[in-house]
Write a protein that holds these residues in place. Structure first.
Motif, short mmCIF file in Angstrom:
data_model
loop_
_atom_site.label_atom_id
_atom_site.label_comp_id
_atom_site.label_asym_id
_atom_site.label_seq_id
_atom_site.Cartn_x
_atom_site.Cartn_y
_atom_site.Cartn_z
N SER A 19 -41.21 7.30 -6.71
CA SER A 19 -41.51 6.28 -5.69
C SER A 19 -40.75 6.56 -4.39
O SER A 19 -41.30 6.38 -3.31
CB SER A 19 -41.20 4.87 -6.21
OG SER A 19 -39.85 4.74 -6.55
N GLU A 23 -42.66 7.29 -0.84
CA GLU A 23 -42.40 6.47 0.34
C GLU A 23 -41.90 7.28 1.53
O GLU A 23 -42.13 6.92 2.68
CB GLU A 23 -41.37 5.39 0.02
CG GLU A 23 -41.88 4.32 -0.93
CD GLU A 23 -40.79 3.39 -1.42
OE1 GLU A 23 -39.66 3.42 -0.86
OE2 GLU A 23 -41.05 2.65 -2.37
N ASN A 24 -41.21 8.39 1.26
CA ASN A 24 -40.54 9.13 2.33
C ASN A 24 -41.24 10.41 2.77
O ASN A 24 -40.81 11.03 3.74
CB ASN A 24 -39.10 9.44 1.92
CG ASN A 24 -38.26 8.20 1.91
OD1 ASN A 24 -37.88 7.70 2.96
ND2 ASN A 24 -38.00 7.65 0.73
#
Length: 86
Positions: A19, A23-24
């Motif tokens: 995750s 997200e990054n």
């Protein structure tokens, strides 16, 4: 080494969750999953069940649970990453 591999290895100097990577990094979930699998097959990353429990990667296990695993660059992966001039 592909741009995706470089981006992922750059994030994996420390243990990171799927995750966090999702997200990054500006990658689709499918591209991230595929590249992580390829990096694991090359021996450039470790796949971890928990933050400190490495597991072997089989096609079926990875396909079902990739989003629950943690990832970390191996020494081999870091050497490949740093040899690109990054």
């Amino acid at each position: 080494m592909t741009d995706q591999e470089l981006d992922i290895l750059d994030e994996l100097h420390f243990v990171q969750s799927f995750s966090y990577l999702s997200e990054n990094l500006e990658l689709t979930e499918e591209m991230l999953k595929q590249t992580l699998y390829e990096l694991a097959q090359k021996g450039w990353i470790k796949v971890l069940q928990s933050a400190d429990e490495e597991i072997p990667v089989s096609d079926s296990d990875f396909e079902k649970s990739y989003h629950t695993f943690y990832y970390l660059a191996t020494k081999k992966g870091l050497l490949a990453f740093h040899s690109t001039g990054e």
